[in-house]
Design an enzyme around this catalytic site. Sequence first.
Site, PDB file in Angstrom:
ATOM      1  N   GLY A 112      -7.738  15.765  42.687  1.00  0.00           N
ATOM      2  CA  GLY A 112      -8.964  16.439  43.093  1.00  0.00           C
ATOM      3  C   GLY A 112      -8.885  17.929  42.863  1.00  0.00           C
ATOM      4  N   GLU A 113     -10.061  18.567  42.931  1.00  0.00           N
ATOM      5  CA  GLU A 113     -10.128  20.007  42.734  1.00  0.00           C
ATOM      6  C   GLU A 113     -11.334  20.552  43.483  1.00  0.00           C
ATOM      7  OE1 GLU A 113      -9.849  23.239  39.037  1.00  0.00           O
ATOM      8  OE2 GLU A 113     -10.071  21.097  38.636  1.00  0.00           O
ATOM      9  N   GLY A 114     -11.143  21.667  44.185  1.00  0.00           N
ATOM     10  CA  GLY A 114     -12.225  22.249  44.959  1.00  0.00           C
ATOM     11  C   GLY A 114     -12.159  23.751  44.986  1.00  0.00           C
ATOM     12  N   PHE A 121     -10.676  25.666  47.065  1.00  0.00           N
ATOM     13  CA  PHE A 121      -9.344  26.165  47.405  1.00  0.00           C
ATOM     14  C   PHE A 121      -8.429  26.126  46.183  1.00  0.00           C
ATOM     15  CE2 PHE A 121      -5.028  25.978  48.908  1.00  0.00           C
ATOM     16  CZ  PHE A 121      -5.011  26.738  50.070  1.00  0.00           C
ATOM     17  N   GLY A 122      -8.498  25.067  45.436  1.00  0.00           N
ATOM     18  CA  GLY A 122      -7.628  24.893  44.284  1.00  0.00           C
ATOM     19  C   GLY A 122      -7.512  23.417  43.947  1.00  0.00           C
ATOM     20  N   ARG A 123      -6.401  23.054  43.342  1.00  0.00           N
ATOM     21  CA  ARG A 123      -6.185  21.672  42.927  1.00  0.00           C
ATOM     22  C   ARG A 123      -5.363  20.904  43.961  1.00  0.00           C
ATOM     23  NH1 ARG A 123      -4.936  22.164  36.383  1.00  0.00           N
ATOM     24  NH2 ARG A 123      -7.010  22.977  35.837  1.00  0.00           N
ATOM     25  N   VAL A 124      -5.621  19.587  44.003  1.00  0.00           N
ATOM     26  CA  VAL A 124      -4.931  18.714  44.941  1.00  0.00           C
ATOM     27  C   VAL A 124      -4.138  17.679  44.137  1.00  0.00           C
ATOM     28  CG1 VAL A 124      -5.153  17.157  46.908  1.00  0.00           C
ATOM     29  CG2 VAL A 124      -6.799  19.018  46.610  1.00  0.00           C
ATOM     30  N   LYS A 179      -2.258  20.461  48.367  1.00  0.00           N
ATOM     31  CA  LYS A 179      -3.342  21.326  47.893  1.00  0.00           C
ATOM     32  C   LYS A 179      -2.756  22.700  47.560  1.00  0.00           C
ATOM     33  CE  LYS A 179      -7.241  21.340  50.236  1.00  0.00           C
ATOM     34  NZ  LYS A 179      -8.268  21.730  51.255  1.00  0.00           N
ATOM     35  N   ASP A 217     -18.580  23.655  57.047  1.00  0.00           N
ATOM     36  CA  ASP A 217     -18.549  23.229  55.651  1.00  0.00           C
ATOM     37  C   ASP A 217     -18.556  21.709  55.541  1.00  0.00           C
ATOM     38  OD1 ASP A 217     -18.628  23.704  52.944  1.00  0.00           O
ATOM     39  OD2 ASP A 217     -16.466  23.910  52.714  1.00  0.00           O
TER      40      ASP A 217
END
Length: 461
Positions: free
Chosen positions: A87-89, A91-94, A109, A207
Amino acid sequence: MGCLSCFRARQKTVKPLKKDDSYSDSQSAISPGTISRHPSDKVKSKISSESKKESSHEGSTHIAAHTFPFRELAAATKNFRPENLIGEGGFGRVYKGRIDASGQVVAVKQLDRNGLQGNREFLVEVLMLSLLHHPNLVNLIGYCADGDQRLLVYEYMPLGCLEGHLHDLPPEKTALDWNTRMKIAAGAAKGLEYLHDKANPPVIYRDLKSSNILLDEGFFPKLSDFGLAKLGPVGDNTHVSTRVMGTYGYCAPEYAMTGQLTLKSDVYSFGVVLLELITGRKAIDNAKPAGEYNLISWARPLFKDRRKFPSMADPLLQGQYPMRGLYQALAVAAMCLQEQAATRPLIGDVVTALNYLASQTYDPSTYSNGSIKSKSSTSRERRERDRRSSADRYGTNAVLPITDERAHKDQRVYQEDSRSQSRYPSPDLCLKDAGEHCLVDGSENSVRDPANRLILKKRFK
């Protein structure tokens, strides 16, 4: 929702941060000594020189999460290989990984140092998830703050996020059924209820969105990503004033316009998620035609006509849902999405309603072409069948015989209560709450139904 021009991009979390930002905006979110919690260990490593300066405003900080050296997390994720990316959001990549020492599978993360989130959000996330514990909140195992590296280590959620099960499904992926959707909605609401009603002082999530609801085995939902969480108002305060942060399409209108944050701001965001679960539509979908790309703008006119409720159900459900349950779920979503924050329900009332809806397991075998085979028909439907039978026997102008004495007695009682401004309406009343309609059946079971009690309480309060 057209007022959200303050956001930089749609469907992206906007969390502005400058290196010289003061700690004042986040201090109310990370006062660990004031949040009810279990005893925890002292900080085992320095978060960073910046984080030290920030945390000095609050005195000594206690964090229960384990601290990991960067080398251990790099080994756990096989040096952050692309095939381990899950995943990616914002904050950064997971990455998915396995801790060598314990053999535990985890989600790691990694902070994007060029991203929109920084040390403040990292620190808030660590503190919040170290102090708040609930089955419907994701469990923080530990963190890493070696040098300029910032990583968070969570329990691994095998089914990913809710967003991945609702939107842009690949052909081989099965859509969520009605029962699972209501189960997820009820669980997410319970997590929010813990933050609002059980944490002391209350915590505003700020959020809530489908991509931040992670799913464990059995589609058990857990809220994640607490980098924007803040402590709610206490005492005589009615709101918390802060910079507008959040995700376009989920942010409450009053917060986007004024920066005044309340617990009801979270309730609005939950209403958007609930509507996503019901309709299968994205909060913001630029692929939709004009007037439909914003989920709330599309739904508001439809809330006013219950005859259009079936058209709001996710086509992937293929009609496999209880009509009454659909009406009630849409009614709860409509109340959460009211523009005036004061008229939205408390999250505790929403939990009560959704717990009931989740407990009413839908069995497609009891339905045939939209008609209920079982004895669970409402009194309204029974009276309609009696009317048709009477018309067949005595002609269309015949007066309906009183074949259901209890139903007619209930009808008279509810009509009298309605005239006396009671909380219960007549059985034929199409409830209008702030311009949004919902069918409320007048039978005794309907009034005992927790989902309807929430609707009735809001209307006749």
